[in-house]
Design an enzyme around this catalytic site. Structure first.
Site, PDB file in Angstrom:
ATOM      1  N   TYR A 231     -10.074  -8.208 -18.503  1.00  0.00           N
ATOM      2  CA  TYR A 231     -10.256  -8.383 -19.935  1.00  0.00           C
ATOM      3  C   TYR A 231     -11.727  -8.096 -20.284  1.00  0.00           C
ATOM      4  O   TYR A 231     -12.037  -7.121 -20.973  1.00  0.00           O
ATOM      5  CB  TYR A 231      -9.848  -9.805 -20.347  1.00  0.00           C
ATOM      6  CG  TYR A 231      -9.953 -10.101 -21.844  1.00  0.00           C
ATOM      7  CD1 TYR A 231     -10.784  -9.384 -22.676  1.00  0.00           C
ATOM      8  CD2 TYR A 231      -9.210 -11.118 -22.419  1.00  0.00           C
ATOM      9  CE1 TYR A 231     -10.871  -9.657 -24.038  1.00  0.00           C
ATOM     10  CE2 TYR A 231      -9.282 -11.406 -23.789  1.00  0.00           C
ATOM     11  CZ  TYR A 231     -10.129 -10.675 -24.576  1.00  0.00           C
ATOM     12  OH  TYR A 231     -10.223 -10.951 -25.910  1.00  0.00           O
TER      13      TYR A 231
ATOM     14  N   SER B  22      -6.091 -22.853 -18.371  1.00  0.00           N
ATOM     15  CA  SER B  22      -7.098 -22.690 -19.420  1.00  0.00           C
ATOM     16  C   SER B  22      -7.956 -23.948 -19.474  1.00  0.00           C
ATOM     17  O   SER B  22      -7.429 -25.061 -19.483  1.00  0.00           O
ATOM     18  CB  SER B  22      -6.439 -22.467 -20.779  1.00  0.00           C
ATOM     19  OG  SER B  22      -7.410 -22.639 -21.781  1.00  0.00           O
TER      20      SER B  22
ATOM     21  N   ASN C  97      -8.033 -17.776 -13.746  1.00  0.00           N
ATOM     22  CA  ASN C  97      -8.461 -17.923 -15.138  1.00  0.00           C
ATOM     23  C   ASN C  97     -10.002 -18.018 -15.184  1.00  0.00           C
ATOM     24  O   ASN C  97     -10.663 -17.784 -14.175  1.00  0.00           O
ATOM     25  CB  ASN C  97      -7.804 -19.179 -15.723  1.00  0.00           C
ATOM     26  CG  ASN C  97      -7.479 -19.009 -17.199  1.00  0.00           C
ATOM     27  OD1 ASN C  97      -8.333 -18.547 -17.968  1.00  0.00           O
ATOM     28  ND2 ASN C  97      -6.283 -19.359 -17.602  1.00  0.00           N
TER      29      ASN C  97
ATOM     30  N   ASP D  60      -4.043  -9.582 -26.155  1.00  0.00           N
ATOM     31  CA  ASP D  60      -2.944  -9.411 -27.114  1.00  0.00           C
ATOM     32  C   ASP D  60      -2.159 -10.724 -27.160  1.00  0.00           C
ATOM     33  O   ASP D  60      -1.016 -10.806 -26.731  1.00  0.00           O
ATOM     34  CB  ASP D  60      -2.061  -8.240 -26.664  1.00  0.00           C
ATOM     35  CG  ASP D  60      -1.055  -7.835 -27.732  1.00  0.00           C
ATOM     36  OD1 ASP D  60      -1.185  -8.294 -28.884  1.00  0.00           O
ATOM     37  OD2 ASP D  60      -0.126  -7.064 -27.409  1.00  0.00           O
ATOM     38  N   LYS D  61      -2.799 -11.744 -27.705  1.00  0.00           N
ATOM     39  CA  LYS D  61      -2.241 -13.098 -27.644  1.00  0.00           C
ATOM     40  C   LYS D  61      -0.892 -13.211 -28.341  1.00  0.00           C
ATOM     41  O   LYS D  61      -0.028 -13.970 -27.923  1.00  0.00           O
ATOM     42  CB  LYS D  61      -3.210 -14.096 -28.284  1.00  0.00           C
ATOM     43  CG  LYS D  61      -4.365 -14.489 -27.388  1.00  0.00           C
ATOM     44  CD  LYS D  61      -5.196 -15.570 -28.035  1.00  0.00           C
ATOM     45  CE  LYS D  61      -6.418 -15.909 -27.210  1.00  0.00           C
ATOM     46  NZ  LYS D  61      -6.215 -16.990 -26.245  1.00  0.00           N
TER      47      LYS D  61
ATOM     48  N   PHE E 138      -5.960 -21.364 -27.334  1.00  0.00           N
ATOM     49  CA  PHE E 138      -4.573 -20.875 -27.541  1.00  0.00           C
ATOM     50  C   PHE E 138      -4.239 -20.614 -29.017  1.00  0.00           C
ATOM     51  O   PHE E 138      -3.210 -21.071 -29.520  1.00  0.00           O
ATOM     52  CB  PHE E 138      -3.553 -21.871 -26.968  1.00  0.00           C
ATOM     53  CG  PHE E 138      -3.528 -21.975 -25.468  1.00  0.00           C
ATOM     54  CD1 PHE E 138      -4.158 -21.039 -24.665  1.00  0.00           C
ATOM     55  CD2 PHE E 138      -2.842 -23.030 -24.855  1.00  0.00           C
ATOM     56  CE1 PHE E 138      -4.119 -21.145 -23.273  1.00  0.00           C
ATOM     57  CE2 PHE E 138      -2.796 -23.144 -23.470  1.00  0.00           C
ATOM     58  CZ  PHE E 138      -3.438 -22.207 -22.681  1.00  0.00           C
TER      59      PHE E 138
ATOM     60  N   ASN F 149      -9.560 -24.823 -22.008  1.00  0.00           N
ATOM     61  CA  ASN F 149      -9.744 -25.173 -23.418  1.00  0.00           C
ATOM     62  C   ASN F 149      -8.604 -25.984 -24.033  1.00  0.00           C
ATOM     63  O   ASN F 149      -8.573 -26.187 -25.235  1.00  0.00           O
ATOM     64  CB  ASN F 149      -9.955 -23.887 -24.238  1.00  0.00           C
ATOM     65  CG  ASN F 149     -11.167 -23.113 -23.750  1.00  0.00           C
ATOM     66  OD1 ASN F 149     -12.212 -23.701 -23.507  1.00  0.00           O
ATOM     67  ND2 ASN F 149     -11.002 -21.813 -23.568  1.00  0.00           N
ATOM     68  N   THR F 150      -7.653 -26.421 -23.214  1.00  0.00           N
ATOM     69  CA  THR F 150      -6.598 -27.313 -23.701  1.00  0.00           C
ATOM     70  C   THR F 150      -6.677 -28.572 -22.844  1.00  0.00           C
ATOM     71  O   THR F 150      -6.453 -28.521 -21.630  1.00  0.00           O
ATOM     72  CB  THR F 150      -5.202 -26.649 -23.587  1.00  0.00           C
ATOM     73  OG1 THR F 150      -5.177 -25.509 -24.442  1.00  0.00           O
ATOM     74  CG2 THR F 150      -4.084 -27.605 -23.985  1.00  0.00           C
TER      75      THR F 150
ATOM     76  N   ASN G 143     -15.461 -18.235 -23.736  1.00  0.00           N
ATOM     77  CA  ASN G 143     -14.561 -18.467 -24.876  1.00  0.00           C
ATOM     78  C   ASN G 143     -14.004 -19.876 -24.828  1.00  0.00           C
ATOM     79  O   ASN G 143     -13.770 -20.438 -23.765  1.00  0.00           O
ATOM     80  CB  ASN G 143     -13.454 -17.407 -24.925  1.00  0.00           C
ATOM     81  CG  ASN G 143     -12.200 -17.845 -24.196  1.00  0.00           C
ATOM     82  OD1 ASN G 143     -11.358 -18.571 -24.742  1.00  0.00           O
ATOM     83  ND2 ASN G 143     -12.092 -17.434 -22.931  1.00  0.00           N
TER      84      ASN G 143
ATOM     85  N   LYS H 192      -0.506 -19.254 -13.071  1.00  0.00           N
ATOM     86  CA  LYS H 192      -1.912 -18.821 -13.204  1.00  0.00           C
ATOM     87  C   LYS H 192      -2.846 -20.002 -12.952  1.00  0.00           C
ATOM     88  O   LYS H 192      -2.735 -21.043 -13.583  1.00  0.00           O
ATOM     89  CB  LYS H 192      -2.165 -18.222 -14.589  1.00  0.00           C
ATOM     90  CG  LYS H 192      -3.578 -17.669 -14.746  1.00  0.00           C
ATOM     91  CD  LYS H 192      -3.716 -16.774 -15.947  1.00  0.00           C
ATOM     92  CE  LYS H 192      -5.122 -16.255 -16.118  1.00  0.00           C
ATOM     93  NZ  LYS H 192      -5.260 -15.379 -17.271  1.00  0.00           N
TER      94      LYS H 192
HETATM   95  C1  LIG Z   1     -11.532 -14.136 -25.130  1.00  0.00           C
HETATM   96  C2  LIG Z   1     -10.632 -14.511 -23.978  1.00  0.00           C
HETATM   97  C3  LIG Z   1      -9.409 -15.131 -24.230  1.00  0.00           C
HETATM   98  C4  LIG Z   1      -8.567 -15.487 -23.176  1.00  0.00           C
HETATM   99  N1  LIG Z   1      -7.358 -16.078 -23.442  1.00  0.00           N
HETATM  100  C5  LIG Z   1      -6.516 -16.356 -22.421  1.00  0.00           C
HETATM  101  C6  LIG Z   1      -5.229 -16.894 -22.677  1.00  0.00           C
HETATM  102  O1  LIG Z   1      -4.824 -17.101 -23.822  1.00  0.00           O
HETATM  103  N2  LIG Z   1      -4.440 -17.183 -21.605  1.00  0.00           N
HETATM  104  C7  LIG Z   1      -4.837 -16.962 -20.315  1.00  0.00           C
HETATM  105  O2  LIG Z   1      -4.071 -17.240 -19.383  1.00  0.00           O
HETATM  106  N3  LIG Z   1      -6.044 -16.426 -20.053  1.00  0.00           N
HETATM  107  C8  LIG Z   1      -6.877 -16.117 -21.070  1.00  0.00           C
HETATM  108  N4  LIG Z   1      -8.101 -15.573 -20.797  1.00  0.00           N
HETATM  109  C9  LIG Z   1      -8.510 -15.384 -19.379  1.00  0.00           C
HETATM  110  C10 LIG Z   1      -8.240 -13.962 -18.884  1.00  0.00           C
HETATM  111  O3  LIG Z   1      -6.868 -13.673 -18.875  1.00  0.00           O
HETATM  112  C11 LIG Z   1      -8.789 -13.781 -17.453  1.00  0.00           C
HETATM  113  O4  LIG Z   1      -8.101 -14.639 -16.576  1.00  0.00           O
HETATM  114  C12 LIG Z   1     -10.277 -14.068 -17.365  1.00  0.00           C
HETATM  115  O5  LIG Z   1     -10.965 -13.648 -18.518  1.00  0.00           O
HETATM  116  C13 LIG Z   1     -10.929 -13.394 -16.150  1.00  0.00           C
HETATM  117  O6  LIG Z   1     -10.837 -11.994 -16.239  1.00  0.00           O
HETATM  118  P1  LIG Z   1     -12.050 -11.050 -16.766  1.00  0.00           P
HETATM  119  O7  LIG Z   1     -13.273 -11.471 -16.030  1.00  0.00           O
HETATM  120  O8  LIG Z   1     -11.591  -9.653 -16.454  1.00  0.00           O
HETATM  121  O9  LIG Z   1     -12.144 -11.289 -18.220  1.00  0.00           O
HETATM  122  C14 LIG Z   1      -8.957 -15.212 -21.839  1.00  0.00           C
HETATM  123  C15 LIG Z   1     -10.186 -14.584 -21.603  1.00  0.00           C
HETATM  124  C16 LIG Z   1     -11.005 -14.229 -22.635  1.00  0.00           C
HETATM  125  C17 LIG Z   1     -12.316 -13.548 -22.340  1.00  0.00           C
END
Ligand SMILES: Cc1cc2nc3c(=O)[nH]c(=O)nc-3n(C[C@H](O)[C@H](O)[C@H](O)COP(=O)(O)O)c2cc1C
Length: 349
Positions: free
Chosen positions: A310, A171, A238, A63-64, A113, A173-174, A109, A209
């Protein structure tokens, strides 16, 4: 119902499927008690001074832009983290940017952001009082000339609104963001964040984080700095840049962060390392590959006070929390645990 719909959902592009999920949640047709289970009182715990129904949270990134957190509470989650929110609205990287690795129960992914920006999201939260413990995850814009400034701007805006604020330095990706794991960068960031807390009267929490791709030598430095600067909790972890060698899916070489099952042990091992050094001084939220009662229990026993997920929800659907609650209660009964707090770190005692 989800297993019936899954072939259809998985035939869609992952980002389209996610948009569909957000839209369906917005319809808000769910009754409040659909996802409760027997004896769930045993799962009640506290996090940052607040009582929560269970220790299972939704991780950042779903839920960005804070559109559906109250509907997510109805799925049974004990807490929800929205974001990552950046000061200004951001489109993110070019599409496609989410990949399902079905054979590996994982996602990659490189969203970058994408979000509606702090002004819109602030108003959204002000107009929709959270029905549970809400975390707000913040980060810098991609083209920011001063990332610390971006963190501070978001911290000032969201500190009054969330139960906790997550400073996301992890992250992949930044560009440049993970540099904040280095001592001098982190020290500057955390001391300025601490100034915001000192100026305000709020009794709220700041969390950090962290990346799973961390060399051991960083652990002690990070712990020293977070304690010095009054950080209230850690989120571990992360997504990862590692662990691609043994994956089976053809998308395994896409660039971006890997989440789900291949991340599970990497994050659990890091939780153990931090827990041993922190000795329970501040709580850890464990995240990475949780998709069952067993994997949730493992994270708690390794030292996490609560967990988030997630990717598990992408594969198992919206009943995943109910499933985890049931399995966790069964495991607690089997092993003789009467409450969540007693499980925390039990693997290391
Ligand atoms: C599609 C996607 C988008 C994500 N976006 C963010 C983000 O915007 N900020 C963040 O701190 N983590 C983000 N994450 C990381 C998750 O919060 C989590 O730390 C990570 O996916 C590991 O948990 P999981 O294995 O249960 O997915 C994202 C993960 C996924 C799969």
């Amino acid at each position: 119902m989800f297993s019936f719909l899954r072939p259809f959902i998985f035939s869609l592009d992952p980002e389209k499927a996610h948009e569909l999920a957000i839209k369906s949640l917005k319809y808000n047709f769910l009754p409040g008690n659909l996802f409760s289970v027997e004896n769930e009182e045993i799962l009640k715990t506290t996090l940052f001074g607040k009582e929560i129904e269970n220790p299972i949270g939704l991780a950042a990134g779903f839920d960005k832009s804070a559109e559906v957190y109250n509907e997510i509470f109805k799925l049974g989650f004990g807490f929800v983290e929205v974001g990552t929110v950046t000061p200004r609205e951001q489109y993110g990287n070019e599409k496609p940017r989410i990949f399902r690795l079905e054979k590996d129960r994982a996602l990659i992914n490189r969203l970058g952001f994408n979000n509606d920006g702090s002004e819109v999201i602030k108003k959204r939260i002000e107009n929709n009082v959270p029905n549970g413990l809400l975390g707000i995850n913040i980060g810098p814009n991609k083209d920011s000339p001063d990332m610390i400034n971006d963190f501070l701007e978001c911290a000032e805006i969201f500190f009054p609104l969330g139960d906790y604020i997550t400073i996301n330095i992890s992250s992949p990706n930044t560009k440049g963001l993970r540099e904040f794991h280095k001592s001098d960068h982190l020290k500057e960031l955390l001391s300025k964040i601490d100034d915001i807390r000192k100026k305000s009267n709020f009794n709220k929490s700041f969390l950090l984080k962290i990346s799973p791709d961390l060399e051991d030598s960083f652990v002690n430095n990070i712990i020293e700095l977070i304690l010095q600067h009054n950080i209230d909790g850690l989120i571990l972890t992360n997504t990862t840049n590692q662990n691609r060698e043994n994956l089976l899916d053809k998308s395994k070489s896409e660039s971006g962060g890997l989440s789900g099952k291949p991340l599970r042990n990497l994050s659990t091992e890091l939780i153990k390392k931090f827990y041993i050094h922190l000795k329970g001084k501040i709580p850890i939220i464990g995240v990475g590959g949780v998709d069952s009662g067993k994997s949730a229990f493992e994270k708690l026993a390794a030292g996490a006070s609560a967990i988030q997920l997630y990717t598990g929800m992408v594969y198992k659907g919206p009943t995943i929390v109910k499933e985890i609650k049931k399995e966790l209660i069964d495991t607690m009964k089997e092993k003789g645990f009467k409450n969540i707090k007693d499980i925390v770190g039990s693997n290391l005692n």
